[in-house]
Write a protein that holds these residues in place. Structure first.
Motif, PDB file in Angstrom:
ATOM      1  N   ARG A   1      54.124  39.675  45.815  1.00  0.00           N
ATOM      2  CA  ARG A   1      53.405  40.812  45.258  1.00  0.00           C
ATOM      3  C   ARG A   1      54.092  42.154  45.532  1.00  0.00           C
ATOM      4  O   ARG A   1      54.220  42.968  44.641  1.00  0.00           O
ATOM      5  N   SER A   2      54.489  42.415  46.747  1.00  0.00           N
ATOM      6  CA  SER A   2      55.044  43.731  47.045  1.00  0.00           C
ATOM      7  C   SER A   2      56.564  43.681  47.041  1.00  0.00           C
ATOM      8  O   SER A   2      57.185  42.624  47.122  1.00  0.00           O
TER       9      SER A   2
ATOM     10  N   ASP B   1      41.802  51.585  43.715  1.00  0.00           N
ATOM     11  CA  ASP B   1      42.868  50.588  43.909  1.00  0.00           C
ATOM     12  C   ASP B   1      42.269  49.195  43.718  1.00  0.00           C
ATOM     13  O   ASP B   1      41.813  48.572  44.677  1.00  0.00           O
TER      14      ASP B   1
ATOM     15  N   PRO C   1      43.482  45.995  41.869  1.00  0.00           N
ATOM     16  CA  PRO C   1      44.490  45.263  41.089  1.00  0.00           C
ATOM     17  C   PRO C   1      43.915  44.159  40.210  1.00  0.00           C
ATOM     18  O   PRO C   1      44.431  43.914  39.120  1.00  0.00           O
TER      19      PRO C   1
ATOM     20  N   GLN D   1      49.534  46.503  40.988  1.00  0.00           N
ATOM     21  CA  GLN D   1      49.613  46.369  42.439  1.00  0.00           C
ATOM     22  C   GLN D   1      50.177  47.661  43.031  1.00  0.00           C
ATOM     23  O   GLN D   1      51.254  48.092  42.629  1.00  0.00           O
TER      24      GLN D   1
ATOM     25  N   PRO E   1      51.524  48.770  46.509  1.00  0.00           N
ATOM     26  CA  PRO E   1      51.808  48.433  47.905  1.00  0.00           C
ATOM     27  C   PRO E   1      51.428  49.593  48.838  1.00  0.00           C
ATOM     28  O   PRO E   1      51.394  50.757  48.411  1.00  0.00           O
TER      29      PRO E   1
ATOM     30  N   ASP F   1      41.629  46.223  46.799  1.00  0.00           N
ATOM     31  CA  ASP F   1      42.687  45.224  46.741  1.00  0.00           C
ATOM     32  C   ASP F   1      42.146  43.983  47.441  1.00  0.00           C
ATOM     33  O   ASP F   1      41.233  44.064  48.259  1.00  0.00           O
TER      34      ASP F   1
ATOM     35  N   LYS G   1      46.213  45.929  54.464  1.00  0.00           N
ATOM     36  CA  LYS G   1      46.581  47.178  53.798  1.00  0.00           C
ATOM     37  C   LYS G   1      45.859  48.358  54.459  1.00  0.00           C
ATOM     38  O   LYS G   1      46.443  49.425  54.633  1.00  0.00           O
TER      39      LYS G   1
END
Lengths: 303, 303, 303, 303
Positions: free
Chosen positions: B115-116, D140, D142, D148, D150, D171, D177
Motif C-alpha cells: 500500500r505505501s 482520510d 481510502p 491511500q 501514507p 483508514d 498510522k
C-alpha cells in the motif's frame, strides 16, 4: 476419509500454516496444531485457504503439508483443501493431491476475471466437471475476489452442481443473502460463514449451519453454534459478545492472521508466531492491545 | 547463458505457452515456437508472464516448460522467467528452477497487498535479497496489480537494488514517468515497454530502450526499435501505424492473447490456438474481424 | 426542441465545457463552440457528461451553461444533458433545468453502489419514473462506474423502459455485447459508442448506430458513420485509420480532454485550453507529441 | 460562530439529513435534530458528509439545510460542512454557503483521481488556497475514495497547510498510522476517528482526540471520550463494549445509515426513517435484529 456433504455444521476451522522462526514450514508442528483443533471439537479442518498462506508454499511444501494434516487427522473429521485460482488444470493438480492424501473435499473461489452472471455459472460448471465426484465448497468472498455472486446466481449453481456441498459465505453485507438462499426452493447446501465470524449469531438466526473461520479460540465458536442449534439463542449471543472485542480487532485488514498466530504461539500451540513475507508479525503496541483484550475477555469469562 | 543487464534493448518477446487442442502442454511445440521468435530477431524471450498463462500450469509443467525453452534457446538470447506473486519462498522456488535451467533473469511484480511507498521499496529489497545475484525485471503494471509505483519510488528502488536491471513499463498513462526516470540522476536501468506496445513510438521518444510485449508480428516491433535507434523516427512511426489497427484490437481486455494464439496458429507456429480455461478462443465474428484487419495490414505493407 | 428517439445515429458530440484562462466559465465562448459543432454536421450535442467537467460547475453555472447551449443550438439538433449520479431528487433537479432550457433528452449512468442485476434493473425503473416522459440515454461505462451490466440485464431494462432511447456503449471489451443486443428480440434502441471511438468501425460492423464521443475532429467521425451506413466499409476503415494514432494518444487516462481542449484552442474554437482543477493542461512534451501526430495526420489526409 | 481548531476533541457528530416519508427535506425537523445532538453534549456537528446524503440534495436544499442547522446551533458548538469532491470551484461554492451561514469549518476528501503522493500534497495545497482562512478537516477514508495517504504524506500536508485543523481518520487498518502521526515532530492537528467508532478505545489509546461519527447513541461516545481523557481507561472500554454489538451491526456496508435513521425515528428524533433513493430502509428482519440488539444493550446498561 470422512464424508463431507450438505449436512456440514458447527465449526470448520480455517487452519493456519505453521512456520518456524526461520521461515521454514514446521511439519512436525502440524501434529500439535491438528491435535489442538480436534481438542476444540471442530467439525472439520480447512487448509490452504487464502488466510492459510497457501500461495506462499512451494509445490513440494503444499503436498507435504496436506499429507501431514490428513495423516494426523486420520479420519476424525473431514479435511477440506483450498484450491489455487489460476486455471482448471492447476486447480485439478492440487485437488488430486488432496484426494490422494485423504481429504474429504476442496474449496474453490471464483476466478477474478469473471464478470457476468453467466460466466460465473459456467465457471463453476467447468470446475465441477474437472473435479468429478469430489465434493466442493464455493467460497463467496467478493471483497477478496472482486466477483459479486447475486443470490439468484448462487441458486442456479446450487441447482445445477450436485457436488457443491457448502458455501463459505463471506459476502458483506450478507444477512439477506442467507435468507434469500434459505427461502429458495433450490436444493439446500450447507452455509458456513466466514468474515472472522463477526456476524455469527445473526447469520445463525438467518439459517446458516455453522462457521468456517480461523478464530484463535475455536471452542467459543463451536459452543455458540451448539447453543444456537439447541435453541438457546440468548446464551449464544451472551457468549459471542464476550469475545466480540477481539473478533473486531482481528477484522482489521492484514492483521487477523498475525493476531491468531501470536495467540496460538503464546498458548504453546505454534512454535512460532511467524508469517512468511510479505506477511508481518504484530508490533509491540499491537501485542499490548491484544493482551489487554484477552485479559479483559478472560475476566468476563470467569464472571 | 547470456548476460541480462541494464543495456537490454530491442524486443523481449512475451512468449505464449503452447497447448494442444485437448489442453495439454505442447512441449514439442515449444521448439517451433522458440525457433520462430529467434527468426524474428528478438533480443530476449520472456516466459511465465501473466499473459503467458503461467498460473494455469501445474508445478511439473512449469519446470518442463522453462527447461524446454532454455534448452532450445541454448544461449542465443537471454531467457527471462516470470515469478509467482504469492510469497518470497514460492517466488524463490521458481527462480531456482529458472536459474538451473539456464535462464538469464527473472521478472517480479509487486505483491497486490502493498500500500505505501515504503512497503513497496521494502518489498523489492526483500525480493532482491532472496534472489541473490540473479538479475531481475520489475513489472510495473498498476492496472493488473493494483499497486501504483510513483517515479520517485521507482528511483529509490533503482538506486538501492543493483540486481534490478530493467523495468517492464506498463503504467498507464506512463509517458511522463519515463521522462522523469530518464531525467533522474539515479542509476539508469533498461526500460522495456509493455501495454501491447500501444505507445511504443512515443515511449521510444521519451527514452525507453525497447519493448517487452507479445505481438503476433514481432519483426515489426524489432524494426520499429531499430529504425528509432538509427535516428529514423518518421520511418519508425510509419511502420508502427500500419500495424496499429491490429495492436488496438488486441488491447480489448481478455482478447489480446486469443488474437495472438489465433494468428500464430494460422501461421503454422502453434499447433493449436487453444487457451486453457478460464481463457477462451475467438468466436467467429472476432476471427472475421482479425482476418479483415490483417488483410488490410498486408495490403498496406505491400504499398 | 428536436425529438430524440431510438433512430438516433451519426455523431452525438460530447461537448467540452469552455473556461477562460482564469478558470471562469466562458459563456460567450459557448456560442462559438456550438457553431463549430454544428458546422461539423453532428447529429446531436451532449453537455454535462463526465468528460464535460460537469461536476466542476457550481449549480448556477450548470444552469447558465445548459441554457446557453440550448439557446444557441435553437433546435438545430437534439441537446442531451448528463445528469448527476447522487440521488434521484438531485438528478431530477438537473433534468428539470434541461427540459426547461429546451433539451431533448438526458443521460444517466448507474449509481456506483449498485451490485446485483436486480438492483440495476430497479434503479433504472426508478430513474424512468422520476423522469416521466423525458427520453433518456443509459451510459454503460463500467470502467468509470464500477457497475457491470450484462447484455441480458440491458435487454430487461430496454424491454421495460420505453423512455430509454439510446445506450452510450462504452463497456470494454464490448463488441460481443453489441451483437447480443442486436440479436435480441427486445425492443431495439439506438447504440451510440463511446470509448473515444477507439473501436468505431468494428462497432458499426456489429450494429451500432453511431458514436457519442468528443474527438477534436468531429467531421471524421461523422464521415466514418456516413460511409459505413452507405455500405462503403473499406473507405470507412481507411478514413478511421488516418486518425487512429491520435485517437490512441487520447486514450491515455486523464489525457484525452486535455488533448481535445489543446487542439480546439489551437484551432481558434476555444478561448483557452484550460481545464478546471484537478484537471491539468498538456505539458511541453505532450504538446510536441500531439503536434507531431496531427502534422502526420494532415499529411496523410492530403495523400 | 465558534472557533474550530487543532484542539478539537470529544464527539463531532456526523449528522443525518432528515427527510419526510414522501422524501422531501424535513426542514422543521432539523431543529429537533440539532436539539437532540446538543442535548447529548456533542462537541460539534458535521453536515453534508458522505453519510449525510449530501449528494442527494438539490443545490437549493443544500443551502437551506446548512442555514437551518447553523441557525439552530446558534454558536453553541462548531458546525462543519462537508464539501463536494468534483472540483475546486464547485467545492468553493459550497464553502461560501457554509461560511455565510455561520459554519466554523469545512471537510474535504481527496479527489478520487489522485494517484501519487505528490499529487495528493498538491491537491490539498490547492484546496487550502481556494478556502483561504477557512479551517478544514481532511477526510482520510481510502475505502470510499480509493486514495491511500501514507502517514509521511499526511505529515507533509500537516506541515504545509496551517488551515488544516483536523483529520477525520478512517483508514483501515489505521492504528499504527495514528501512532506514526503522533510520534512525528510535525505540527499536531486534531485526529477524530470515523469508521463508525469501531476501534474508538484503541484509537484513543494511540492518541486520537475524539471521534467524528454518527452513532445513534451519541452520549456513549461522548462518555467514552470523557472517561478516557480522565484516565479511566478500563471504564471507557467497559462502556464501549456494551454498545459494540450494535456498532458492529452498523458496519455492514450500506446498512449503517438505515440503522441510525430507524433508531432515531423510533426515539422520536426524526419524523421519518426514510433515506432518499438509492438508499433503502431496513426490512422486517433487520428491524427485528436491531431491536433485539438494542434490547440486550439496554439490559446491560441497567446492570
Amino acid at each position: 476419509m470422512r464424508t463431507f456433504d450438505e449436512s456440514a455444521s458447527g465449526l470448520y476451522i480455517i487452519s493456519v500454516t505453521p512456520f518456524l522462526d526461520d521461515g521454514t514450514l514446521d511439519l512436525p508442528g502440524v501434529d500439535r496444531l491438528v491435535d489442538f483443533y480436534l481438542s476444540q471439537n471442530v467439525s472439520g479442518i480447512v487448509v490452504l485457504s487464502m488466510m492459510g498462506e497457501a500461495q506462499k508454499l512451494t509445490p513440494d511444501e503444499t503436498t507435504q503439508f496436506v499429507q501431514r494434516v490428513c495423516a494426523r487427522v486420520n479420519g476424525a473429521v473431514p479435511v477440506i483443501v483450498g484450491l489455487p485460482g489460476g486455471g482448471l488444470v492447476a486447480l485439478k493438480a492440487v485437488a488430486d493431491i488432496a484426494v490422494a492424501a485423504g481429504a474429504s473435499g476442496v474449496m474453490v473461489a471464483p476466478a477474478p476475471s469473471l464478470r457476468s452472471d453467466r460466466q460465473i455459472v459456467e465457471y463453476f460448471g467447468s470446475v465441477a466437471d474437472v473435479l468429478g465426484d469430489v465434493p466442493f465448497v464455493l467460497q463467496d468472498f467478493p471483497l477478496a475476489t472482486g466477483v459479486q455472486i447475486p443470490a439468484e446466481v448462487m441458486s442456479r449453481i446450487i441447482r445445477s452442481q450436485p457436488t457443491l456441498k457448502a458455501i463459505k459465505h463471506e459476502d458483506w453485507p450478507g444477512l439477506n443473502k442467507i435468507t434469500t438462499l434459505r427461502d429458495d426452493d433450490a436444493r439446500q447446501v450447507s452455509i458456513l460463514v466466514g468474515n472472522g465470524s463477526l456476524y455469527l449469531p445473526e447469520e445463525l438466526d438467518r439459517g446458516a449451519n455453522g462457521a468456517m473461520t480461523g478464530f484463535a479460540f475455536p471452542d467459543m465458536i463451536v459452543e455458540v453454534c451448539r447453543l444456537h442449534a439447541a435453541g438457546q439463542r440468548e446464551a449464544a449471543y451472551d457468549l459471542f459478545d464476550v469475545y466480540l472485542p477481539l473478533i473486531r480487532y482481528e477484522q482489521q485488514p492484514g492483521v487477523g492472521l498475525s493476531v491468531r498466530k501470536y495467540l496460538m504461539h503464546k498458548a504453546g500451540i505454534l512454535a512460532s508466531h511467524r508469517l512468511r513475507a510479505p506477511g508481518r508479525s504484530l508490533n509491540a503496541q499491537e501485542v499490548a492491545e491484544v493482551d489487554w483484550l484477552v485479559a479483559r475477555q478472560s475476566r468476563r469469562i470467569k464472571r
